[in-house]
Structure formats: structure tokens, C-alpha cells
Motif scaffolding. Structure first.
Motif, PDB file in Angstrom:
ATOM      1  N   MET A  92       0.828  -1.212   0.000  1.00 34.95           N
ATOM      2  CA  MET A  92       0.000   0.000   0.000  1.00 34.95           C
ATOM      3  C   MET A  92       0.863   1.263   0.000  1.00 34.95           C
ATOM      4  N   CYS A 150      -4.840   2.353   6.470  1.00 30.92           N
ATOM      5  CA  CYS A 150      -4.564   0.987   6.012  1.00 30.92           C
ATOM      6  C   CYS A 150      -4.364   0.037   7.185  1.00 30.92           C
ATOM      7  N   VAL A 157      -7.944  -4.045   3.220  1.00 28.46           N
ATOM      8  CA  VAL A 157      -6.710  -3.983   2.428  1.00 28.46           C
ATOM      9  C   VAL A 157      -6.259  -5.376   1.997  1.00 28.46           C
ATOM     10  N   SER A 164      -4.654  -1.613  -3.576  1.00 25.62           N
ATOM     11  CA  SER A 164      -3.799  -0.478  -3.944  1.00 25.62           C
ATOM     12  C   SER A 164      -4.021  -0.066  -5.390  1.00 25.62           C
TER      13      SER A 164
END
Length: 275
Positions: A92, A150, A157, A164
Motif C-alpha cells: 500500500m 490501512c 486492504v 492499492s
């Protein structure tokens, strides 16, 4: 591409120039006459105007790298990225938070006529199903805040890669409406499976059936050079009316899905087994 998309007398910045799509893009830019300033975690062997070793997980390093380059920048190529075999938070940081930070640091060096392009992925094609969640993330305008979000939303995530890339697509679309008022365009590409050094990592983490399905209907993986061409085109003057686009560069995969000619059931089953 020749004079149609010439980069003569243009000053460009490219992240991820060490290998893969980024290296292929940097090579093409050099051939087209650009002054190329490269950024990467690993040193580049190309004959660039400058190279700065930078870790996109470190915002201070990003800021210092851009300050070192300085001057006017005509185009930015965001080609750096990490696969899903890396820690999710690192993915990320590099694929979204670091890419966004780099872009926002370069923007003050750009003027009307400037252009930005980023590499997303067909792995981010599910962005529309999570738009409210993604918009919540995109509203956070600082690196540390993005990282905390995140960390607080680890279940959303997950492995980091797909999310991402989804975030990068939606951020491109959202940002494009603001930047164009300054005469600056921003787009991204959505590559299909591409034979780069990173592909071995995808093969470790992804079922073969998923990779095979994503390579349909052309029935082969692309080369880095086939991905470089569209990136260079999108940031060229030849694409002056293209803005806010997530361009599939996938040999017809999304076209096949949209028209029901490619069945996603095997792909989704394979993805579930890989998770």
C-alpha cells in the motif's frame, strides 16, 4: 512512434526505472529525445540525466529526491510497484501512498501541458464495487494518515495489491478533474499479465488458472515494451485530450469480459483458492 509523440526537449521523471515496465519506458523515452530523471530502490544502469535511489515507503526520501531533481518537469511516469508477496502495508505504501506522495511533490514543478501517468493493473478492475470505501481513503491527503487508515482497515486492504491498484485508479479519476483546470492531465494504465522480473512473484501467489484467464483472448503475456508504448503515448502531446482514463492494456481481456466471451467463474474460483 517518431515525431507523433516526440519528447524532444522534454524533461521527465520516472519511478521504477530499474527493471520491467519502468525500465522499458525509460529506454523508449531516451530514444524519443527526453531528458530522463530516474527514481528507484535499486540503481539503474541506463544513461539517464540523473538517477536517485529512493524508497517510496519513506516520505522524507521522496521529498528529498524531488527536491534534488528540481527545475521544470513536463511529464511524470509512476512505474514503481510491489507485488502481493510483499507485506501488505509495504504494498500500500509503494503502490498508492508513495506514488501519490511523489506525484504531489512533482506537481509544483509542472505547468500547463504537463502530464502524469501511473501503472495500475487489471487486478484493480473491482474498484467500482468498493467505491464508497475507496473514496473514504482518497479523502485522506497525507502520507501518515493513509498508512494509519490501512493499518486500521487491514481486513479491507487484505494482501494490498488489488486494493492499492483500485485506489490508484479511482485517485486518478478523481484527481483528473482538478488538475485539468491547471492544464495538467493524469491517466493510468491497467496492464494484463506482463513478463517482467516481478512475474515470478505473481506466479507464486496466484493460481495458474487465474493468470491463464487474464491472458485471454490474446493467449500470451505482454512484453514490458508493449506496456511502455501506451504509457509514453498517454503523457505525450498526441494524447492532449485524454484525461482521467484507466486504459486497459490487456490484449482484449476486459473487452471479452464485458461482452460475455470470457467466463470469469474459473478465474474467481482460482483467486479464492489463492487467497
Amino acid at each position: 512512434m517518431g515525431e507523433f509523440a516526440s519528447y524532444k526537449n522534454k524533461r521527465v521523471v520516472i519511478s521504477g526505472c530499474f527493471s520491467g515496465m519502468g525500465e522499458a519506458t525509460a529506454k523508449l523515452l531516451l530514444q524519443l529525445g527526453a531528458e530522463v530523471h530516474g527514481l528507484d530502490y535499486k540503481p539503474s544502469k541506463l544513461g539517464l540525466a540523473s538517477f536517485t535511489q529512493v524508497d517510496l515507503r519513506e516520505p522524507a526520501a521522496i521529498d528529498a529526491a524531488v527536491k534534488k531533481i528540481g527545475g521544470k518537469v513536463d511529464a511524470l511516469f509512476n512505474c514503481a510497484g510491489l507485488p502481493q508477496t510483499s507485506p501488505a502495508l509495504d504494498v500500500m505504501k509503494v503502490n498508492y501512498a508513495g506514488t501519490r506522495r511523489l506525484t504531489e511533490q512533482v506537481l509544483p514543478l509542472m505547468s500547463a501541458g504537463g502530464a502524469i501517468v501511473s501503472i495500475s493493473s487489471n487486478g484493480g478492475l473491482g474498484w467500482s464495487r468498493r467505491l464508497p470505501v475507496l473514496m473514504g481513503l482518497l479523502k485522506i491527503d497525507n502520507y501518515d494518515g493513509i498508512v494509519k487508515w490501512c493499518q486500521d482497515n487491514a481486513e479491507t486492504v487484505r494482501e494490498g495489491y488489488a486494493f492499492s491498484k483500485e485506489a490508484l485508479i479511482v485517485w486518478t479519476m478523481m484527481t483528473s478533474t482538478h488538475l485539468i483546470k491547471r492544464g495538467i492531465r493524469i491517466n493510468c494504465t491497467m496492464p494484463g499479465p506482463t513478463q517482467t522480473p516481478m512475474m515470478s512473484q505473481f506466479e507464486q501467489a496466484t493460481a495458474a488458472s487465474v493468470l491463464e484467464a487474464a491472458a485471454q483472448p490474446i493467449n500470451r503475456r505482454s512484453t514490458p515494451e508493449e506496456q511502455a508504448g501506451p504509457l509514453v503515448f498517454l503523457n505525450s502531446d498526441a494524447a492532449s485530450y485524454i484525461n482521467g482514463v484507466a486504459l486497459p492494456v490487456d490484449g482484449g481481456f476486459l473487452g471479452g469480459v464485458a461482452t460475455g466471451q470470457i467466463d470469469l467463474s474459473a478465474m474467481m474460483a482460482g483467486a479464492a483458492k489463492s487467497a
